[in-house]
Design a protein around this motif. Structure first.
Motif, mmCIF file in Angstrom:
data_model
loop_
_atom_site.group_PDB
_atom_site.id
_atom_site.type_symbol
_atom_site.label_atom_id
_atom_site.label_comp_id
_atom_site.label_asym_id
_atom_site.label_seq_id
_atom_site.Cartn_x
_atom_site.Cartn_y
_atom_site.Cartn_z
ATOM 1 N N ASN A 107 -22.656 -17.608 -4.345
ATOM 2 C CA ASN A 107 -23.423 -18.449 -5.246
ATOM 3 C C ASN A 107 -22.951 -19.893 -5.099
ATOM 4 N N ASN A 114 -29.474 -15.815 -6.778
ATOM 5 C CA ASN A 114 -29.148 -15.050 -5.589
ATOM 6 C C ASN A 114 -29.773 -13.655 -5.686
ATOM 7 N N TYR A 174 -30.775 -22.021 0.548
ATOM 8 C CA TYR A 174 -30.222 -21.862 -0.801
ATOM 9 C C TYR A 174 -29.287 -23.012 -1.170
#
Length: 292
Positions: A160, A280, A248
């Motif tokens: 993350n 995620n 991401y």
């Protein structure tokens, strides 16, 4: 809870990285579970670095895994010994086709972008065909069109955003002297691809970048995302893990699509580069497992 993640994929390190991403999500969400990765494609040292249990199995062919012989196969025997409560299958439906029904557990098929012909394997006699009814859930882990009906979660990534190194710490590890823009060149596909394109991007040095070269074939930086806060430019392939990590973490990236049999990396770049997600997919998957 006993969870087994299985992949027989042999190209690069991606087959094991997704399993490590799920293992990380289980810990992050405080789920007490035994987790084992079964794999055939090497890179077990990456699991060792993450302290995740893994077993490398020998590659087995359609005869060894066929209806008449599967009970003596290494794959069947290991799964029978592990007795999973949850079985996560990464693409490799064909190796389990003749015996997955015999396992009394939650079965989840995880599928990234593949062409429709990946769901039928031509063999002498009748083809081996994917049977959706063998799985409790079929989950697409990225947006793509398929003839198979799937539910979709966000892409699965290994960290993350709040779990990677702060910029100062990452810079200290990558470039203790500092002073230059940093380009991270990270390619982990088939053997030889790293060397194939390395010279292509050497011109970036003339543009003022300090290039950090890394590949999982040579015990490089892993996971590379840990250093992204120090990276000004990323050069990588467009396979599943490399692509979605870059998206991401919103890194400026030069993607180099490689040719694959069932996966279209160029299509991924063309259709998904603007896709954004906050959560995620590994955390979404873990919630699904716990609620099942």
């Amino acid at each position: 809870m006993n969870i087994v993640y299985y992949s027989s994929m042999m190209t690069g390190s991606g087959h094991i990285v997704q399993g490590l991403s799920v293992a990380r999500a289980l810990k992050r969400n405080g789920i007490n579970a035994d987790f084992t990765i079964l794999h055939c494609g090497g890179f077990g040292e990456l699991a060792d670095r993450e302290n995740v249990s893994h077993v490398e199995l020998p590659p087995e062919n359609e005869k060894q895994l066929g209806a008449d012989n599967f009970k003596s196969s290494a794959l069947f025997l290991k799964l029978a010994a592990l007795k999973p409560d949850v079985l996560l299958v990464d693409l490799s439906w064909y190796t389990l086709r003749h015996f997955i029904d015999g396992f009394d557990c939650l079965k989840i098929f995880l599928c990234r972008q593949v062409s429709d012909d990946a769901f039928s394997i031509p063999l002498p006699g009748d083809p081996l065909v994917f049977e959706p009814k063998q799985y409790d859930r079929i989950i697409a882990t990225e947006p793509f069109d398929s003839k198979i009906t799937m539910e979709q979660i966000n892409p699965i990534v290994i960290r993350n955003r709040d779990e990677i190194l702060p910029r100062a710490a990452a810079l200290e590890k990558l470039s203790p002297g500092g002073g230059s823009k940093i380009c991270l060149f990270s390619v982990n596909g088939k053997p030889g691809e790293y060397e194939e394109i390395k010279k292509t991007y050497s011109y970036l040095e003339e543009e003022g970048y300090q290039i950090i070269y890394t590949t999982n074939f040579q015990e490089g930086l892993f996971p590379a995302v840990d250093y992204f806060n120090a990276v000004d430019l990323l050069v990588c392939g467009a396979g599943y893990n490399a692509f979605w990590e870059a998206v991401y973490f919103e890194k400026e990236t030069i993607f180099y699509p490689f040719k694959r049999r069932f996966e279209n990396q160029r299509l991924r770049v063309e259709t998904c580069s603007g896709y954004r997600f906050e959560e995620n997919g590994a955390d979404q998957l873990v919630r699904m497992i716990v609620k099942a």
